[in-house]
Design a protein around this motif. Sequence first.
Motif: not given
Lengths: 115, 820
Positions: A54-83
């Motif tokens: 939702p920040h600048k369209g970064g490809p979330l699939s390329q982020g690091i998955v931890h717990g139930q979240s992913v960290t966006c590879p572009l600027h590090g926003r943490i996204i909840d995978l469920a919501s």
Amino acid sequence: MNALVKEPAIAWIDVGAVTDIPRRGARRLPSPRGDVAIFRTGDGQVFALMDACPHKGGPLSQGIVHGQSVTCPLHGRIIDLASGDGVGADKGKGCAPVVPLEVREGRLLLGLVGG
Amino acid sequence: MSKPREKLVVIGNGMAGCRAVEEVLKRDPHRYDIAIFGAEPRVNYNRIMLSPVLAGEKAFADIVINDEAWYRDNGVTLYSGQAVTGVDTAGKRVTAESGLAVPYDRLILATGSDPFRLPLPGSDLKGVVTFRDLDDVEAMVAASGKPGARAVVIGGGLLGLEAAYGLARRGMAATVVHLMDVLMERQLDESAGFLLRGALADRGVETVLGAQSEEIVGQDGQVSGLKLKDGRLLPCDLLVMAVGIRPNATLARAAGLAVNRGVVVDDAMRSSDAAVFAVGECAEHRGQCYGLVAPIWEMCRALAQALTDGDGVYEGSVLSTRLKVSGVDVFSAGKFAGGEGCEDIVFRDAGRGVYKRVVLEDGKVVGSVLFGDAVDGNWYFDLMRTGADVGAIRETLIFGQAITEGLSGLDPSAAVAAMPDTQEICGCNGVCKGEITAAITGQTLSSLDEVRAVTKASASCGSCTPLVEQVLRLTLGDGFQAQTGPAPMCKCAHHPHSDVRKAIVDLELKSMPAVMQAMEWSTPDGCASCRPALNYYLLCAWPGDYRDDKQSRFINERAHANIQKDGTYSVVPRMWGGMTTPDELRAIADVADKFAIPAVKVTGGQRIDLLGVRKDDLPAVWADLNAAGMVSGHAYAKGLRTVKTCVGTDWCRFGTQDSTGLGIRLEKFMWGSWTPAKVKLGVSGCPRNCAEATCKDVGVICVDSGYEIHIGGAAGLHIRGTEILTRVATEEEAVWTICALVQLYREQAWYLERIYKWMDRVGLDAIKALLADPDDRRALHDRFAYSQRFSRVDPWAERVAGRHGDEFSPLSRRLEFAPA
Ligand code: SRM
Ligand SMILES: Cc1cc2nc3c(=O)[nH]c(=O)nc-3n(C[C@H](O)[C@H](O)[C@H](O)COP(=O)(O)OP(=O)(O)OC[C@H]3O[C@@H](n4cnc5c(N)ncnc54)[C@H](O)[C@@H]3O)c2cc1C
Ligand code: SF4
Ligand code: FES
């Protein structure tokens, strides 16, 4: 799994096996509406979101998955995978759309609409 | 006096069959004339205790539930060793093997399950057994008698592990082969599974995870080994299949009753025939078949109600599991792995080998997994079943029932004040509150560190630190000052980077779950900040042993290219010391054309960047670059990036040494190494410094008398000139010193700390001192060289050869339809 009521308009399409996704990883899937990202957590749960932060369209699939979240590879926003929403300070600043996903007998079924 | 008794016939003299009869007798001892058929030639026993019997910890006599006297005293006829072969629901009678036919008014099916046998070639060999009844146990015990006998158990679930443990206790070498990468994955998360694996190894049970069985091999009709898909052969004299159970509904199916997986029953355990009931593992209730006894007890109560005119309702069961391996406490219940909207509370105690995870959802317990200390399992399970709101006890929930209830209703400081002096505060070191207060007042302690030094409280895992601080605050009042010191690595950790690095080496921790347990991580599997750091620390400490975890790497290091703002990637091949050739340039030009790469740029690091490459094309782009002799430039790595050089003595009229040659030599030796943060080198042929060596992490300025080695430069967020580390006379010494320096940095720095920051933290003098002794320098250099044996591998060539192919290909074909 994403808690979404099954509506008759949705078709469930087998897109692969749960084990095709690495634990704590993701795979992407091209679609006419853009890539879909399918995540698998360390605990073996799977989630699907549109592959755009939702920040600048970064490809979330390329982020690091931890717990139930992913960290966006572009600027590090943490996204909840469920919501698809941001976590912590980024909550409520826009969501990556959730894609309906079910697991049946180890297969991933993605919810689709025609067209 | 009384009307003729109705006839109640039970098929199955097992856990469910007998319990059902007991429940009926309890409600109305005179109503039925009861007969039980049992295929096993013995009285009713506690099947779950077969595991301790196998392990030699109990005898059969100890596990009998109802002996012969019980049947006699209760007027129950037992037809033992008589399997029922047919049920005639129209004529209401059952027929046994022997031809004996018995009529019934009400019939209970309690035939349990059959162990599932994998249809592998060789599964009919002698010595291939399952684990279900006493006969199986006797066969296993007999096999264990042969000296040096080996056992393989297929299946790393509860049953398989208990079988393997029992066999190991009997002196066999036991190996469990499990398809999944976590033991008991349906009950345990990765952290608990990891601990379990270690505990089993301590008890002589080896485990092979992620292993698919292919064939059982034999000799003269007797099993001699198990062959795995990957080609490994595990020799064995006994092979136990513990891969699951299938409800035994054969009779019901033949009798025409409704059967899915099991015999379909309603909430009163009644089958599709009003006179026939089913309980236990053979029953299917609301689509669910069970494989544990707790639900069976509940089913039996509902059934007995129905059979004695009460209205029994069974509504399904919530399950919990405990493993019965002596000295290994394992408990699991509910959504132990969390999930949507769930919150984890994690507690680890490395000293005692404890891991606890309680999962909350909407302020209620929805699951838990406990390892090493499972006394509170039932408490969490009750909280879960009753759906109690645990908001008020959230803070202490993870410490268990005793502490929570002892402190309920108090705020944390009042709670600590209310603790008796005998209350244990530090579990690791067994320190009570009284000892701490006594030490504080008796020895005038004022800080956490002092308390740690004197009492050892909170000195191990640190998870009781808040409690110890409360005690300090209460005892000292305003005199208390909160601890300052290095911050923990991240919110998952109690310890700073240095302590974690030290523990990895001292305690020989060689995997991420091992570090998280020993250092008591407060999350189940870390976060995006600690996982890459741990991955690096492990890689640095155990270069030959540790297997890199690509899921703990930032995308650039996982994809071996730099992600760009539009999701494409950039590709930078190495140009050793900034040198290139017409052939390399042609290959780069060809690749750019072939893959329609939109931008080609000369970088600030003396090489060429291809920008805007599609991820799917990366392996093919690399294949072409590899074919022209080029390898990855690691422009993405927390590792060696570039070695900038100038032309030096080869061409320059001022050159004092072969700066290009030294740069290339350094790059060829050091490429591929992982470091805490990126490392850039520069080698200039004279003090005019055209390679900008004095703003690099490590720089070399060549002079007539030799080489000046500089460290700690940067020209990014901060501009920093280097400091001189030392001067050496020969190129040889220069290479050695630089490798030793970089190894020291690799071993000491915190993840993401560049050389200049590390130098600021530990001090240039300290670094100089550590490198002063030639022996130390040599040892550091040798450790670097050893590590390089595993690192100097072109990741591009590996990917081209297919490694981690899933990283680069989409999951599936392009979808025809759009996501809903
Ligand atoms: C391509 C390049 C710019 C160029 O077009 O020349 C470049 C590009 C990036 N630099 Fe750089 N840096 C490049 C030379 C430099 C230099 C000059 C040098 O190496 O001589 C510096 C200053 C020297 C230094 O490192 O101190 C430099 C200081 C930085 C920094 C600041 C680092 C710092 O600690 O202060 C960052 C940010 C970071 O690493 O966190 C950075 C980060 C980046 C990243 C990786 C940003 C990112 O994370 O995506 C850029 C990647 C773009 C890409 O896809 O290639 N880049 N960057 C240069 C590649 C060199 C190479 O061949 O590998
Ligand atoms: C080694 C082991 C350890 C276990 N540990 C645990 C544990 O720790 N916790 C837990 O909750 N559960 C455990 N279980 C599972 C538990 O034992 C079962 O859930 C329980 O025994 C099922 O009860 P049941 O009466 O349905 O089946 P059973 O106890 O198997 O009884 C069925 C009986 O029916 C007989 N039978 C079948 N067909 C016929 C026929 N045609 N005629 C006559 N008789 C017939 C069988 O011979 C058998 O004796 C364990 C099981 C095993 C094997
Ligand atoms: S200077 Fe900034 S914008 Fe330019 S490449 Fe480096 S990080 Fe990117
Ligand atoms: S695009 Fe995801 S954080 Fe910026």
